[in-house]
Design a protein around this motif. Structure first.
Motif, PDB file in Angstrom:
ATOM      1  N   HIS A  37     -32.036  61.067   5.755  1.00  0.00           N
ATOM      2  CA  HIS A  37     -30.651  60.885   5.332  1.00  0.00           C
ATOM      3  C   HIS A  37     -30.414  61.686   4.063  1.00  0.00           C
ATOM      4  O   HIS A  37     -31.280  61.767   3.189  1.00  0.00           O
ATOM      5  CB  HIS A  37     -30.350  59.401   5.073  1.00  0.00           C
ATOM      6  CG  HIS A  37     -30.540  58.548   6.280  1.00  0.00           C
ATOM      7  ND1 HIS A  37     -29.681  58.564   7.335  1.00  0.00           N
ATOM      8  CD2 HIS A  37     -31.507  57.657   6.609  1.00  0.00           C
ATOM      9  CE1 HIS A  37     -30.092  57.711   8.262  1.00  0.00           C
ATOM     10  NE2 HIS A  37     -31.209  57.156   7.838  1.00  0.00           N
ATOM     11  N   THR A  38     -29.238  62.236   3.967  1.00  0.00           N
ATOM     12  CA  THR A  38     -28.874  62.960   2.748  1.00  0.00           C
ATOM     13  C   THR A  38     -27.908  62.097   1.943  1.00  0.00           C
ATOM     14  O   THR A  38     -27.032  61.440   2.509  1.00  0.00           O
ATOM     15  CB  THR A  38     -28.209  64.297   3.091  1.00  0.00           C
ATOM     16  OG1 THR A  38     -27.072  64.045   3.924  1.00  0.00           O
ATOM     17  CG2 THR A  38     -29.166  65.207   3.832  1.00  0.00           C
ATOM     18  N   PRO A  39     -28.072  62.099   0.648  1.00  0.00           N
ATOM     19  CA  PRO A  39     -27.164  61.280  -0.171  1.00  0.00           C
ATOM     20  C   PRO A  39     -25.759  61.889  -0.215  1.00  0.00           C
ATOM     21  O   PRO A  39     -25.597  63.090  -0.341  1.00  0.00           O
ATOM     22  CB  PRO A  39     -27.819  61.284  -1.546  1.00  0.00           C
ATOM     23  CG  PRO A  39     -28.692  62.488  -1.557  1.00  0.00           C
ATOM     24  CD  PRO A  39     -29.111  62.752  -0.147  1.00  0.00           C
ATOM     25  N   ASP A  40     -24.755  61.029  -0.037  1.00  0.00           N
ATOM     26  CA  ASP A  40     -23.366  61.447  -0.161  1.00  0.00           C
ATOM     27  C   ASP A  40     -22.893  61.106  -1.570  1.00  0.00           C
ATOM     28  O   ASP A  40     -22.811  59.928  -1.929  1.00  0.00           O
ATOM     29  CB  ASP A  40     -22.473  60.726   0.867  1.00  0.00           C
ATOM     30  CG  ASP A  40     -22.814  61.111   2.291  1.00  0.00           C
ATOM     31  OD1 ASP A  40     -23.297  62.238   2.478  1.00  0.00           O
ATOM     32  OD2 ASP A  40     -22.609  60.280   3.193  1.00  0.00           O
ATOM     33  N   GLY A  41     -22.580  62.099  -2.357  1.00  0.00           N
ATOM     34  CA  GLY A  41     -22.102  61.853  -3.712  1.00  0.00           C
ATOM     35  C   GLY A  41     -23.169  61.282  -4.614  1.00  0.00           C
ATOM     36  O   GLY A  41     -22.880  60.478  -5.497  1.00  0.00           O
ATOM     37  N   GLY A  42     -24.426  61.639  -4.401  1.00  0.00           N
ATOM     38  CA  GLY A  42     -25.508  61.169  -5.267  1.00  0.00           C
ATOM     39  C   GLY A  42     -26.032  59.788  -4.905  1.00  0.00           C
ATOM     40  O   GLY A  42     -26.880  59.249  -5.591  1.00  0.00           O
TER      41      GLY A  42
END
Length: 134
Positions: free
Chosen positions: A110-115
């Motif tokens: 998963h990639t962080p959305d907005g940190g």
């Protein structure tokens, strides 16, 4: 599994077992007759006839027969279940995994959305929707 079967079945239970299994043996006898195997026809026919007649005449006495039948089924499942599950794994899961790797993408990354890894809920959803789910 077979330990839960009483020595004496109710009339309905005994009749259902005798007629179901006896009928299946009679179907096997018909298939063996159609294929030209007299020995198998005689064996399956005799078993089917005895179980069907016992299911009609003395259905409460079929408890030990059903218990033995269920023990045999349990032993067969000990062999067939790992084989079937292994075949399913090789024929279904392995190709899907190879296809996913070939096409790229990993659902576990998963990639962080907005940190942040937090996924915000849609606007119309409320926590009250989660009460009494079932």
């Amino acid at each position: 599994m077979a330990a839960g079967i009483p020595a004496r079945l109710t009339v309905a239970q005994g009749r259902r077992f005798g007629l179901t299994v006896g009928g299946a043996f009679l179907v096997f006898a018909a298939i063996a007759w159609w294929r030209g195997s007299p020995t198998a026809t005689n064996v399956f026919g005799a078993l089917g006839a005895v179980l069907s007649v016992a299911g009609l005449a003395v259905p409460t006495m079929l408890g030990p027969v059903e218990r033995a039948w269920m023990k045999l089924a349990h032993l067969i499942s000990k062999v067939t279940t790992p084989i079937v599950m292994g075949v399913m794994y090789l024929l279904v899961l392995t190709p899907v995994g190879l296809l996913r790797r070939t096409l790229g993408g990993n659902p576990m990354v998963h990639t962080p959305d907005g940190g942040s890894y937090w996924k915000s809920r849609p606007a119309g959803s409320r926590a009250g929707n989660l009460t009494r789910q079932f």
